[in-house]
Design a protein around this motif. Structure first.
Motif, PDB file in Angstrom:
ATOM      1  N   ALA A 118      66.430  61.720  19.954  1.00 33.97           N
ATOM      2  CA  ALA A 118      66.355  62.072  18.536  1.00 33.97           C
ATOM      3  C   ALA A 118      66.160  63.579  18.339  1.00 33.97           C
ATOM      4  CB  ALA A 118      65.225  61.306  17.866  1.00 33.97           C
ATOM      5  N   LYS A 119      65.503  64.234  19.296  1.00 39.35           N
ATOM      6  CA  LYS A 119      65.264  65.683  19.189  1.00 39.35           C
ATOM      7  C   LYS A 119      66.422  66.501  19.755  1.00 39.35           C
ATOM      8  CE  LYS A 119      61.336  65.881  21.380  1.00 39.35           C
ATOM      9  NZ  LYS A 119      60.029  66.268  21.944  1.00 39.35           N
ATOM     10  N   SER A 120      67.382  65.847  20.380  1.00 40.33           N
ATOM     11  CA  SER A 120      68.501  66.565  21.003  1.00 40.33           C
ATOM     12  C   SER A 120      69.735  66.490  20.105  1.00 40.33           C
ATOM     13  CB  SER A 120      68.806  65.940  22.367  1.00 40.33           C
ATOM     14  OG  SER A 120      69.430  64.679  22.174  1.00 40.33           O
ATOM     15  N   ASP A 121      70.853  66.982  20.648  1.00 38.51           N
ATOM     16  CA  ASP A 121      72.116  66.911  19.900  1.00 38.51           C
ATOM     17  C   ASP A 121      72.984  65.735  20.356  1.00 38.51           C
ATOM     18  OD1 ASP A 121      72.875  67.827  22.408  1.00 38.51           O
ATOM     19  OD2 ASP A 121      74.182  69.406  21.648  1.00 38.51           O
ATOM     20  N   CYS A 122      72.423  64.801  21.119  1.00 37.94           N
ATOM     21  CA  CYS A 122      73.192  63.682  21.681  1.00 37.94           C
ATOM     22  C   CYS A 122      73.883  62.838  20.609  1.00 37.94           C
ATOM     23  CB  CYS A 122      72.294  62.778  22.524  1.00 37.94           C
ATOM     24  SG  CYS A 122      71.525  63.598  23.928  1.00 37.94           S
ATOM     25  N   LEU A 123      73.180  62.619  19.497  1.00 37.57           N
ATOM     26  CA  LEU A 123      73.714  61.739  18.464  1.00 37.57           C
ATOM     27  C   LEU A 123      74.876  62.365  17.682  1.00 37.57           C
ATOM     28  CD1 LEU A 123      70.341  60.201  17.248  1.00 37.57           C
ATOM     29  CD2 LEU A 123      72.035  59.189  18.781  1.00 37.57           C
ATOM     30  N   THR A 124      75.188  63.597  17.984  1.00 38.81           N
ATOM     31  CA  THR A 124      76.369  64.235  17.406  1.00 38.81           C
ATOM     32  C   THR A 124      77.633  63.591  17.960  1.00 38.81           C
ATOM     33  OG1 THR A 124      75.167  66.317  17.261  1.00 38.81           O
ATOM     34  CG2 THR A 124      77.565  66.448  17.099  1.00 38.81           C
ATOM     35  N   CYS A 125      77.580  63.180  19.223  1.00 34.26           N
ATOM     36  CA  CYS A 125      78.762  62.627  19.893  1.00 34.26           C
ATOM     37  C   CYS A 125      78.637  61.156  20.292  1.00 34.26           C
ATOM     38  CB  CYS A 125      79.076  63.442  21.150  1.00 34.26           C
ATOM     39  SG  CYS A 125      79.459  65.178  20.816  1.00 34.26           S
ATOM     40  N   HIS A 126      77.427  60.625  20.287  1.00 31.89           N
ATOM     41  CA  HIS A 126      77.206  59.246  20.751  1.00 31.89           C
ATOM     42  C   HIS A 126      76.468  58.419  19.716  1.00 31.89           C
ATOM     43  CE1 HIS A 126      78.305  60.330  24.903  1.00 31.89           C
ATOM     44  NE2 HIS A 126      77.629  61.445  24.685  1.00 31.89           N
ATOM     45  N   LYS A 127      76.804  57.122  19.695  1.00 36.20           N
ATOM     46  CA  LYS A 127      76.071  56.126  18.916  1.00 36.20           C
ATOM     47  C   LYS A 127      75.652  55.018  19.868  1.00 36.20           C
ATOM     48  CE  LYS A 127      78.118  56.574  14.336  1.00 36.20           C
ATOM     49  NZ  LYS A 127      78.739  55.806  13.246  1.00 36.20           N
ATOM     50  N   VAL A 128      74.748  54.189  19.450  1.00 38.70           N
ATOM     51  CA  VAL A 128      74.274  53.109  20.314  1.00 38.70           C
ATOM     52  C   VAL A 128      75.377  52.100  20.595  1.00 38.70           C
ATOM     53  CG1 VAL A 128      72.681  51.153  20.488  1.00 38.70           C
ATOM     54  CG2 VAL A 128      71.857  53.359  19.685  1.00 38.70           C
ATOM     55  N   ALA A 129      76.032  51.592  19.564  1.00 43.12           N
ATOM     56  CA  ALA A 129      76.965  50.484  19.745  1.00 43.12           C
ATOM     57  C   ALA A 129      78.427  50.825  19.479  1.00 43.12           C
ATOM     58  CB  ALA A 129      76.544  49.323  18.847  1.00 43.12           C
ATOM     59  N   GLU A 130      78.714  52.022  18.995  1.00 42.19           N
ATOM     60  CA  GLU A 130      80.089  52.385  18.659  1.00 42.19           C
ATOM     61  C   GLU A 130      80.491  53.670  19.358  1.00 42.19           C
ATOM     62  OE1 GLU A 130      80.796  52.741  14.416  1.00 42.19           O
ATOM     63  OE2 GLU A 130      79.129  51.381  14.048  1.00 42.19           O
ATOM     64  N   LYS A 131      81.751  53.732  19.773  1.00 42.05           N
ATOM     65  CA  LYS A 131      82.290  54.972  20.326  1.00 42.05           C
ATOM     66  C   LYS A 131      82.411  55.978  19.184  1.00 42.05           C
ATOM     67  CE  LYS A 131      86.374  56.864  22.643  1.00 42.05           C
ATOM     68  NZ  LYS A 131      85.854  58.184  22.522  1.00 42.05           N
ATOM     69  N   LEU A 132      81.986  57.175  19.435  1.00 44.43           N
ATOM     70  CA  LEU A 132      82.148  58.252  18.455  1.00 44.43           C
ATOM     71  C   LEU A 132      83.094  59.248  19.120  1.00 44.43           C
ATOM     72  CD1 LEU A 132      81.199  59.051  15.617  1.00 44.43           C
ATOM     73  CD2 LEU A 132      79.253  60.187  16.653  1.00 44.43           C
ATOM     74  N   ILE A 133      82.618  60.406  19.496  1.00 45.49           N
ATOM     75  CA  ILE A 133      83.403  61.335  20.309  1.00 45.49           C
ATOM     76  C   ILE A 133      83.273  60.908  21.770  1.00 45.49           C
ATOM     77  CG2 ILE A 133      83.585  63.729  21.094  1.00 45.49           C
ATOM     78  CD1 ILE A 133      82.552  64.522  18.262  1.00 45.49           C
ATOM     79  N   GLY A 134      82.040  60.573  22.140  1.00 46.30           N
ATOM     80  CA  GLY A 134      81.773  60.061  23.483  1.00 46.30           C
ATOM     81  C   GLY A 134      81.558  58.563  23.423  1.00 46.30           C
ATOM     82  N   PRO A 135      81.352  57.959  24.587  1.00 48.93           N
ATOM     83  CA  PRO A 135      81.181  56.498  24.624  1.00 48.93           C
ATOM     84  C   PRO A 135      79.883  56.048  23.961  1.00 48.93           C
ATOM     85  CG  PRO A 135      80.650  57.443  26.746  1.00 48.93           C
ATOM     86  CD  PRO A 135      81.210  58.569  25.911  1.00 48.93           C
ATOM     87  N   ALA A 136      79.873  54.807  23.528  1.00 51.06           N
ATOM     88  CA  ALA A 136      78.652  54.205  22.987  1.00 51.06           C
ATOM     89  C   ALA A 136      77.642  54.070  24.118  1.00 51.06           C
ATOM     90  CB  ALA A 136      78.961  52.828  22.405  1.00 51.06           C
ATOM     91  N   TYR A 137      76.372  54.229  23.806  1.00 50.83           N
ATOM     92  CA  TYR A 137      75.328  54.092  24.823  1.00 50.83           C
ATOM     93  C   TYR A 137      75.374  52.713  25.473  1.00 50.83           C
ATOM     94  CZ  TYR A 137      73.080  58.425  23.236  1.00 50.83           C
ATOM     95  OH  TYR A 137      72.792  59.728  22.926  1.00 50.83           O
ATOM     96  N   GLN A 138      75.676  51.686  24.708  1.00 51.21           N
ATOM     97  CA  GLN A 138      75.743  50.342  25.276  1.00 51.21           C
ATOM     98  C   GLN A 138      76.866  50.234  26.300  1.00 51.21           C
ATOM     99  OE1 GLN A 138      76.010  47.824  21.790  1.00 51.21           O
ATOM    100  NE2 GLN A 138      73.788  47.601  21.673  1.00 51.21           N
ATOM    101  N   ASP A 139      77.986  50.904  26.058  1.00 56.03           N
ATOM    102  CA  ASP A 139      79.084  50.895  27.027  1.00 56.03           C
ATOM    103  C   ASP A 139      78.671  51.598  28.316  1.00 56.03           C
ATOM    104  OD1 ASP A 139      80.667  49.534  25.197  1.00 56.03           O
ATOM    105  OD2 ASP A 139      81.692  51.353  24.494  1.00 56.03           O
ATOM    106  N   VAL A 140      77.955  52.697  28.183  1.00 56.82           N
ATOM    107  CA  VAL A 140      77.463  53.418  29.364  1.00 56.82           C
ATOM    108  C   VAL A 140      76.488  52.522  30.135  1.00 56.82           C
ATOM    109  CG1 VAL A 140      76.151  55.433  30.167  1.00 56.82           C
ATOM    110  CG2 VAL A 140      77.786  55.682  28.284  1.00 56.82           C
TER     111      VAL A 140
END
Length: 129
Positions: free
Chosen positions: A52-74
């Motif tokens: 939450a304090k980083s910029d990770c959520l700019t490219c990733h979501k928990v369950a959906e692909k955004l720019i990068g893969p979804a965390y669940q897919d990883v």
């Protein structure tokens, strides 16, 4: 009058005994397995706070692909791999491309190794299958 009171008392006693039998039978049923709530896991809480304090959520979501893969897919891809924490931590710090497509992940050298490992532990807890 006494007959009515005695009759009422007997009926109440039988009802109470019958109800107890039902409760006893219910309590003898095997318990269903508890559902694990990963949000109670300390790694989940700590990792989520760091992400939450980083910029990770700019490219990733928990369950959906955004720019990068979804965390669940990883999490699903790397679940059970002994080297997953070290490998993914290195990828986050150094950046890279090719595993999830051509779009590169930017490097995050400013993040502490221990913090990145905690983030990865959180991500791996999101496994769905």
């Amino acid at each position: 009058m006494k007959k009515y009171l005695v009759s009422a008392a007997l009926i109440a006693l039988m009802a109470a005994c019958g109800g107890e039998t039902e409760k006893k039978e219910e309590s003898e049923k095997p318990a269903e397995p508890a559902v694990t709530d990963v949000s109670a896991n300390p790694d989940y809480k700590a990792g989520l706070a760091l992400i939450a304090k980083s910029d990770c959520l700019t490219c990733h979501k928990v369950a959906e692909k955004l720019i990068g893969p979804a965390y669940q897919d990883v999490a699903n891809k790397y679940a059970g791999q002994d080297t997953a924490i070290a490998y993914l931590s290195k990828k986050i710090i150094e950046g890279g491309s090719g595993v999830w497509g051509a779009i590169p992940m930017s490097a995050h050298p400013q993040l502490a190794q221990a913090d990145v490992e905690q983030m990865v532990k959180y991500i791996l807890l999101l496994k769905t299958n």
